[in-house]
Motif scaffolding. Structure first.
Motif, PDB file in Angstrom:
ATOM      1  N   PHE A   8      47.161  19.569 -62.992  1.00 11.64           N
ATOM      2  CA  PHE A   8      46.333  20.762 -62.807  1.00 11.64           C
ATOM      3  C   PHE A   8      45.992  21.017 -61.357  1.00 11.64           C
ATOM      4  N   ARG A  19      49.689  26.310 -52.657  1.00 11.89           N
ATOM      5  CA  ARG A  19      49.024  26.011 -51.391  1.00 11.89           C
ATOM      6  C   ARG A  19      48.091  24.800 -51.505  1.00 11.89           C
ATOM      7  N   LEU A  20      47.752  24.422 -52.766  1.00 12.78           N
ATOM      8  CA  LEU A  20      46.821  23.311 -52.957  1.00 12.78           C
ATOM      9  C   LEU A  20      47.537  21.961 -52.951  1.00 12.78           C
TER      10      LEU A  20
ATOM     11  N   PHE B  51      38.527  31.458 -53.840  1.00 16.51           N
ATOM     12  CA  PHE B  51      39.753  31.096 -53.107  1.00 16.51           C
ATOM     13  C   PHE B  51      39.493  29.932 -52.149  1.00 16.51           C
ATOM     14  N   HIS B  52      38.359  29.992 -51.450  1.00 20.36           N
ATOM     15  CA  HIS B  52      38.028  28.897 -50.526  1.00 20.36           C
ATOM     16  C   HIS B  52      37.571  27.649 -51.275  1.00 20.36           C
ATOM     17  N   GLU B  54      38.625  26.708 -54.099  1.00 23.07           N
ATOM     18  CA  GLU B  54      39.819  26.080 -54.679  1.00 23.07           C
ATOM     19  C   GLU B  54      40.433  25.039 -53.738  1.00 23.07           C
ATOM     20  N   SER B  55      40.358  25.314 -52.445  1.00 17.59           N
ATOM     21  CA  SER B  55      40.952  24.363 -51.508  1.00 17.59           C
ATOM     22  C   SER B  55      39.915  23.335 -51.042  1.00 17.59           C
ATOM     23  N   PHE B 476      37.601  21.614 -60.088  1.00 21.51           N
ATOM     24  CA  PHE B 476      38.447  21.923 -61.255  1.00 21.51           C
ATOM     25  C   PHE B 476      38.166  23.332 -61.752  1.00 21.51           C
ATOM     26  N   ALA B 478      36.760  25.842 -60.182  1.00 18.94           N
ATOM     27  CA  ALA B 478      37.185  26.856 -59.210  1.00 18.94           C
ATOM     28  C   ALA B 478      38.681  27.098 -59.329  1.00 18.94           C
ATOM     29  N   ARG B 479      39.422  26.032 -59.555  1.00 23.47           N
ATOM     30  CA  ARG B 479      40.876  26.158 -59.620  1.00 23.47           C
ATOM     31  C   ARG B 479      41.360  26.763 -60.923  1.00 23.47           C
ATOM     32  N   ARG B 480      40.454  26.995 -61.836  1.00 31.41           N
ATOM     33  CA  ARG B 480      40.844  27.745 -63.033  1.00 31.41           C
ATOM     34  C   ARG B 480      40.976  29.230 -62.710  1.00 31.41           C
ATOM     35  N   CYS B 481      40.429  29.643 -61.566  1.00 29.41           N
ATOM     36  CA  CYS B 481      40.523  31.047 -61.158  1.00 29.41           C
ATOM     37  C   CYS B 481      41.982  31.438 -61.010  1.00 29.41           C
ATOM     38  N   MET B 482      42.340  32.613 -61.521  1.00 27.84           N
ATOM     39  CA  MET B 482      43.730  33.066 -61.474  1.00 27.84           C
ATOM     40  C   MET B 482      43.988  33.991 -60.285  1.00 27.84           C
ATOM     41  N   SER B 483      42.976  34.189 -59.452  1.00 20.96           N
ATOM     42  CA  SER B 483      43.132  34.981 -58.239  1.00 20.96           C
ATOM     43  C   SER B 483      43.671  36.384 -58.549  1.00 20.96           C
TER      44      SER B 483
END
Lengths: 337, 540
Positions: A8, A19-20, B51-52, B54-55, B476, B478-483
């Motif tokens: 994931f 990018r991650l 977006f930020h 997520e990283s 986790f 945040a990374r569920r966001c599909m942008s």
């Protein structure tokens, strides 16, 4: 599964890049420095699956060999659209063979490298490539011989299910019921015959060669991992890549990858890898779908969905897909396992 | 060079063959509006700050968030998150827990002591803000960012408005509120407590160039209920405000709350925590008609609060009340049935809505008041030039988030007005609907559940009910966001082009099409996960 999927990271390993993920965990195609072995300006149709599949595969082979690849290329779409004299799209040493002898030409190149002492250090590797016509029909004798002798060649077949550049004629890889110029959608059993089928990856496995794999343009990470794995072996290796053809299949040019994905998700096209004749891994179905979802968008199957749908024919194709699912163990499983 | 018959090119690369001439449709990159952003009353760029996050760059995420909303830690607790209702991820598995990530960022900011980016150069203009609720704080913040001096006059001894005197502590701990207000005063917002404005035009004479009114709505609506002398009939606003004093209100063992909004739920849950054995909400309609949010009703029921649906209070006796059963008519309105019932009750709390106190506007010409609300234009300006208003006094949708949105909108309009201009909001791009995306590419990932306080402590203490996320599960989530609608550099377009006609510009710089070779097949647009490419017909 041929590679360790990232469980994931938003899009995990589904997308070309991410990018991650650290750069070394991204695909070859994600790199701004990829080889582009087959360059812009080629004359493939809009949305050509073969042009895409060839770049995916050869770029991965170039990456795995530090750019030391020589390719022999059978006559066919790939050769015609990439190299109309005097121009070529290939940015690698590339030799055009006859339609039927590319496996033999590749064998010869490999032998020459050996004689000249070039096959070990630096380790120049030989790839042969052709379409399904040049592989499963015309070049089949040479191919089987190359397997049987275990020549040090990776043979890549780009399967689009017919002779597409000459006007969409049937090959032995054309699927049942599909309309082609030589299997018209007329008569009591329109389209291609069901017949016995001829699945060359299984025939390749029957030669017990070191490595056999299938792949599609919809699963880039899997495809790249298989090319990389193939380059870890010496001897005869075979990769069979499903490359949808907008022209021959009658699909919109933007749906090329979607069609490959549907072929895999419906079980129509099994994606697996085998070493020395034994299956080592399969790419499981992620979201199971009936074959109708794959057939209906293609004009070559339009006669199945007329005023009176050909239910028996669709059911027959479903049976073939179900057999693939059983035979190769493609059932959907929980993601990441 | 002499070329053979029919040969026009030198031997060499196919690059001489500009296949772009084949194109009938061309791909174009664009940013579409994510549905979460479209749904946010405070106008947050949610996709942008996620977006930020997520990283893992939480500070940048927080900085991006506070460009639109200065109260993330409060938002992450009290916002009813309409963004999550709009989230496209619900069509894949379940909506992204935007609210929980917002809270995580807000709490990180408190822990790490993050500060707002410095404001624009001073304009020398002074703007009076009346009221320190969410609308006033938001207006003051945005005015300060724009370089104006914002001065808040607050009648109460403490700032925060309904966030302090209406929302119970178990939903919004006061140290969170205090920290976010302090960050605003540190930023340069001038705050004067216990400064009641009785006449707004008079107050403006203290050298203010414009005024923003955010006085809220804190006068409880009454209903006539015949009551015996001994019975205690209170109003919800007074009860909740009383919770901020030294002595908690005396409600007794059995408390009846009359009403069906979020305030009714807040009072009933507060009563339970104050030791009431029974807290009963009496509401005249059915659950699906109730204005309170469903999850709050659910939490109240978990805490042992009971609700009598389809009931009205006819009279309040010494130790009980008389309730009449109602039935819904064809139009869905409750009608009396003539059936009565007695319920034991030591006190009755009325939670029937609130009105705004508009007395400070009595002498202001040009104002229009309708249905108890002050009427404003698209830039939140009242009928009197230079007087702007927002929050509960200017809108019927009364939430903290709506108020924050009003404050921002008003600040921008005030800024333009002070320069003799009219604020024109930038045009909104089309919405990134799920049909415009390719959700195949997103990993399966179920929503992270937030920890919930155990039920015994929820019935006896004012500790916060809903917990926060820790770093790993916030990441986790945040990374569920599909942008949606905004490129997140997944390299798909770059990878899937059969003609190598996409140029990768490097991290953070996205991509460019090479129209010399793009044949217009459209695979890039079809396989873009987030719908940030469209196909446009070529003009001949």
């Amino acid at each position: 599964m041929s590679f360790q999927p990232v469980k994931f990271y938003q899009t995990g390993t589904f997308t070309v890049g991410n990018r991650l993920l650290p750069p070394e965990e991204r695909s070859v195609q994600a790199s701004a420095k990829r080889f582009n072995s087959i360059n812009s300006g080629h004359r493939a149709c809009q949305g050509c699956g073969e042009a895409l599949g060839a770049r995916y595969a050869i770029d991965a082979a170039m990456e795995a060999t530090d750019g030391q690849v020589i390719a022999a290329n059978a006559t066919g779409c790939l050769e015609v659209f990439s190299t109309p004299y005097p121009e070529t799209s290939w940015q690698i040493p590339w030799i055009h063979s006859l339609f039927g002898n590319t496996a033999a030409v590749a064998t010869g190149i490999a032998a020459a490298l050996k004689v000249k002492g070039l096959s070990q250090n630096p380790k120049t590797r030989v790839v042969a490539q052709g379409g399904d016509g040049g592989t499963t029909d015309i070049g089949f004798g040479c191919l089987s011989g190359m397997f049987e002798r275990n020549d040090d060649v990776l043979y890549i077949c780009y399967d689009n299910g017919g002779y597409m550049n000459t006007g969409v004629q049937r090959s032995s890889a054309t699927p049942p019921a599909a309309r082609t110029a030589t299997t018209m959608a007329v008569g009591p059993e329109p389209g291609n015959v069901f017949g016995q089928g001829k699945f060359v990856p299984a025939i390749a496995m029957a030669h017990n060669i070191p490595y056999v794999a299938t792949a599609t343009v919809a699963d880039l990470r899997d495809l790249e991992a298989k090319v990389r794995r193939a380059m870890e072996f010496r001897g005869a290796r075979y990769i069979h890549i499903l490359v949808p053809c907008p022209l021959g299949w009658g699909t919109p040019s933007q749906d090329t990858i979607k069609m490959a994905r549907l072929a895999k998700e419906t079980g129509i096209f099994p994606v697996f890898e085998a070493e020395h004749g034994e299956i080592k891994s399969v790419l499981a179905i992620r979201r199971p779908l009936p074959v109708e979802d794959y057939l209906r968008p293609q004009k070559r199957y339009a006669h199945l969905f007329g005023k009176t749908p050909a239910l028996a024919t669709i059911a027959h194709i479903q049976e073939l897909a179900d057999r693939n699912i059983r035979k190769y163990g493609l059932q959907a499983r929980k993601e990441g396992h | 060079m002499d070329k053979p018959f029919a040969i026009t090119l030198d031997p060499g690369s196919s690059l001489a063959n500009r296949t772009g001439s084949w194109r009938t449709f061309r791909p174009e990159y664009l940013d579409r509006l994510p549905p979460c952003n479209a749904a946010c009353p405070a106008g947050e760029n949610i996709q942008g700050w996620l977006f930020h996050a997520e990283s893992g760059d939480y500070e940048k995420a927080w900085q991006s968030l506070v460009e639109n909303n200065p109260l993330p830690a409060i938002m992450g607790r009290v916002c009813y998150h309409p963004c999550e209702g709009g989230c496209n991820r619900q069509h894949v598995d379940s909506a992204v827990g935007i609210n929980s990530v917002e809270r995580f960022l807000g709490d990180e900011a408190r822990k790490q002591g993050w500060k707002f980016a410095p404001p624009a150069a001073s304009t020398g203009k002074r703007v009076l803000v009346v009221g320190s609720g969410p609308a006033g704080l938001s207006a003051a913040y945005h005015l300060t960012r724009l370089g104006h001096q914002a001065v808040i006059y607050e009648a109460a001894p403490l700032a925060g408005g309904m966030m302090r005197f209406g929302i119970p502590k178990y939903r919004l701990p006061r140290e969170v509120l205090d920290a976010e207000i302090k960050r605003l005063t540190d930023f340069g917002v001038e705050l004067h407590l216990q400064t009641k404005v009785a006449d707004v035009l008079q107050a403006m004479k203290d050298g203010f160039d414009a005024v923003f009114l955010g006085v809220g709505a804190h006068i409880a609506k009454r209903a006539y209920i015949p009551a015996g002398d001994a019975n205690k009939v209170l109003d919800a606003v007074a009860v909740l405000r009383g919770m901020e004093g030294h002595d908690a209100p005396m409600l007794g063992r059995k408390v009846v709350v009359y009403g069906g909004g979020n305030t009714a739920i807040d009072v009933a849950r507060t009563a339970r925590r104050l030791g009431a054995e029974e807290a009963i909400i009496v509401y005249r309609r059915t659950r699906d008609k109730m204005p309170a949010h469903d999850f709050e009703v659910e939490e109240a029921l978990q805490e042992g609060i009971s609700i009598k649906w389809l009931s009205t209070i006819k009279e309040a006796g010494e130790s009980d009340i008389m309730v009449e059963k109602m039935a819904l008519d064809d139009k869905g309105f409750p009608q009396p049935t003539g059936e009565f019932e007695r319920i034991e009750a030591d006190s009755v709390v009325l939670a029937l809505g609130q009105d705004a106190d508009l007395s400070l506007l009595e002498n202001v010409p040009g104002l229009v008041v309708e249905g108890g609300l002050i009427q404003v234009d698209a830039g939140m300006m009242t009928g009197h030039p230079g007087v702007f208003a927002g929050g509960d006094m200017a809108g019927s949708e009364r939430t903290v988030t709506v108020a924050v949105g009003h404050g921002k909108k008003a600040a921008r309009a005030i800024d333009a007005w002070l320069r003799g201009e009219v604020y024109a909001p930038p045009p909104k791009p089309e919405i990134a609907t799920i049909e415009r995306m390719n959700s195949w590419y997103y990993s399966d990932a179920p929503k992270t559940m937030r920890p919930v306080l155990d039920i015994i402590r929820r019935q006896s203490t004012f500790e916060e009910v809903l917990g926060g996320l820790d770093e790993s599960n916030a990441l986790f989530e945040a990374r569920r966001c599909m942008s949606c609608g905004n490129c997140f550099e997944c390299d798909n377009c770059y990878g899937v082009c059969p003609d190598n006609a996409v140029i990768k510009l490097g991290p953070g710089k996205r991509f460019r099409f090479n129209y010399d070779y793009c044949k217009g097949c459209g695979i890039c647009a079809a396989e873009c996960p987030c719908g940030a490419i469209r196909m446009v017909a070529e003009e001949n």
